[in-house]
Design an enzyme around this catalytic site. Structure first.
Site, short mmCIF file in Angstrom:
data_model
loop_
_atom_site.label_atom_id
_atom_site.label_comp_id
_atom_site.label_asym_id
_atom_site.label_seq_id
_atom_site.Cartn_x
_atom_site.Cartn_y
_atom_site.Cartn_z
N LYS A 125 0.83 -1.20 0.00
CA LYS A 125 0.00 0.00 0.00
C LYS A 125 0.87 1.27 0.00
CE LYS A 125 -3.97 -2.29 0.54
NZ LYS A 125 -3.48 -3.66 0.61
N LYS A 160 -8.74 2.05 3.98
CA LYS A 160 -8.34 0.64 3.96
C LYS A 160 -7.16 0.39 4.87
CE LYS A 160 -5.83 1.41 -0.41
NZ LYS A 160 -5.77 1.03 -1.85
N ARG A 215 -5.32 -4.65 -13.16
CA ARG A 215 -4.04 -5.24 -12.75
C ARG A 215 -3.12 -5.28 -13.96
NH1 ARG A 215 -2.35 -8.68 -8.95
NH2 ARG A 215 -3.15 -6.99 -7.62
N ARG A 230 -10.72 -5.59 -13.24
CA ARG A 230 -11.59 -6.28 -12.30
C ARG A 230 -12.75 -5.34 -11.97
NH1 ARG A 230 -6.57 -7.09 -8.54
NH2 ARG A 230 -6.35 -5.00 -9.42
N ARG A 238 -15.81 -2.59 -4.51
CA ARG A 238 -14.55 -3.26 -4.77
C ARG A 238 -14.62 -4.10 -6.04
NH1 ARG A 238 -14.42 -6.59 0.62
NH2 ARG A 238 -16.53 -6.93 -0.18
N ASP A 278 -1.74 -1.80 -9.63
CA ASP A 278 -3.18 -1.60 -9.78
C ASP A 278 -3.44 -0.17 -10.21
OD1 ASP A 278 -3.54 -4.19 -8.99
OD2 ASP A 278 -4.14 -3.71 -6.95
N GLU A 286 -1.98 0.77 -6.10
CA GLU A 286 -1.19 -0.18 -5.30
C GLU A 286 -0.03 -0.70 -6.13
OE1 GLU A 286 -3.15 -3.42 -3.37
OE2 GLU A 286 -4.60 -2.16 -2.34
N ASN A 288 1.88 -4.27 -5.96
CA ASN A 288 1.85 -5.59 -5.33
C ASN A 288 3.13 -6.36 -5.67
OD1 ASN A 288 -1.19 -5.89 -4.35
ND2 ASN A 288 -1.19 -4.85 -6.33
#
Length: 321
Positions: A125, A160, A215, A230, A238, A278, A286, A288
């Site tokens: 994050k 979050k 993504r 997504r 979400r 993301d 983000e 990841n």
């Protein structure tokens, strides 16, 4: 590598034994006591090892296992071709200690992907804060007053935890039609911050989430040419697949490529061979690095073999080192 039922469960261990120092005064020439040399004790250490399973890949058959275990035994990590560090968040104490053991394995000659040091340095994050030109207005705090001020400024925010995955623990807080605050504002802040003892992230809500949370996979600094958007379903905020989002593969946009070009080579140079960024609209949300997914969905929908691309990059990394 255990995703799921993969070939190696890495639980590295380190066996070390330090020889006893000589008794006080036993070696006056070495300054015990009063001499001219300070003696630093040495450490004799066994290599970092893990219990590894050797597997065989079976022919594809619907409803049948795709692999079987041939044998299982401890191996020194320096003796395998590559160690792929791939574990779902959270980044907890055990994960932290594992990165230290894997870094010791690197010193012994192991090739570890992604770099253990880089994994520690890029919390998923918080890592976006380094790339401020590409992110939405963002606040990291555990103070309720700061979060409320951020909410008052933007009116529609996402709150979050810093250690979640799959969309877990994410809340959207927005003003009511009459301009009054979200009725859940206080309780959400109290819950996520554990009464101001746990740091969280707040971001201005990005309406482009309706078109999907994309993504984008970076392999050795270069983007895979397709993202997986997504898309939230059934009124959800979400888009995460784990939260019921619909995954739709699509070619990268110009904005996707610009963000990938700006950060991909830098992350690769730090030892992050596999990264999943993301992007919502043209906003980075983000980075990841622990267990980026969406290989299968992109391959199934586009025919682009993401896994082969990744393994080619892993083999190049092993040869370089």
């Amino acid at each position: 590598m255990g995703r799921p039922g993969g070939g190696v469960n890495v639980a590295p261990t380190l066996a070390a034994a330090a020889p006893a120092l000589p008794p006080e005064g036993a070696h006056p020439a070495l300054g015990r006591p009063g001499g001219g040399v300070n003696v630093a004790p040495t450490l004799a250490a066994a290599p970092v090892t893990a219990v590894c399973r050797r597997i065989e890949i079976l022919p594809a058959a619907p409803g049948q296992p795709w692999w079987r275990v041939l044998d299982q035994r401890p191996l020194a990590l320096r003796d395998v071709d590559v160690v792929l560090m791939r574990k779902d968040p959270p980044f907890d104490s055990e994960y932290f200690y594992a990165t230290h053991l894997l870094q010791q394995a690197e010193r012994e000659g192991a090739v570890v992907v992604n770099s253990p040091r880089a994994l520690r340095d890029h919390p998923e994050k918080l890592a976006i804060l380094e790339f401020a030109p590409y992110i939405a207005p963002t606040l990291v705090s555990r103070r309720a007053a700061d979060i409320k001020a951020f909410y008052a400024e933007h009116g529609d925010i996402i709150l979050k935890p810093l250690d979640g995955m799959g969309g877990s623990g994410i809340f959207r807080l927005r003003q009511q039609a009459d301009g009054s605050p979200d009725p859940n504002l206080n309780v959400v802040i109290e819950t996520l911050t554990a009464l101001q003892t746990r740091t969280v992230m707040a971001q201005r809500f990005v309406a482009a989430i309706a078109q999907g949370d994309k993504r984008v996979l970076l392999i050795d600094g270069e983007p895979v040419p397709y993202s997986l958007a997504r898309i939230p379903q059934g009124g959800e905020t979400r888009g995460n697949l784990a939260a019921g989002g619909l995954g739709v593969a699509q070619p990268l946009t110009d904005a996707d490529r610009a963000i990938a070009a700006a950060i991909g080579p830098l992350l690769a140079a730090r030892g992050l061979l596999l990264v999943g960024i993301d992007i919502i609209g043209d906003v980075l949300t983000e980075i990841n690095v622990t267990s980026p997914t969406c290989f299968q969905e992109i391959t199934q929908q586009t025919g682009y073999d993401v896994a082969s691309h990744f393994i080619d990059a892993v083999e190049r990394a092993a040869r370089r080192r």
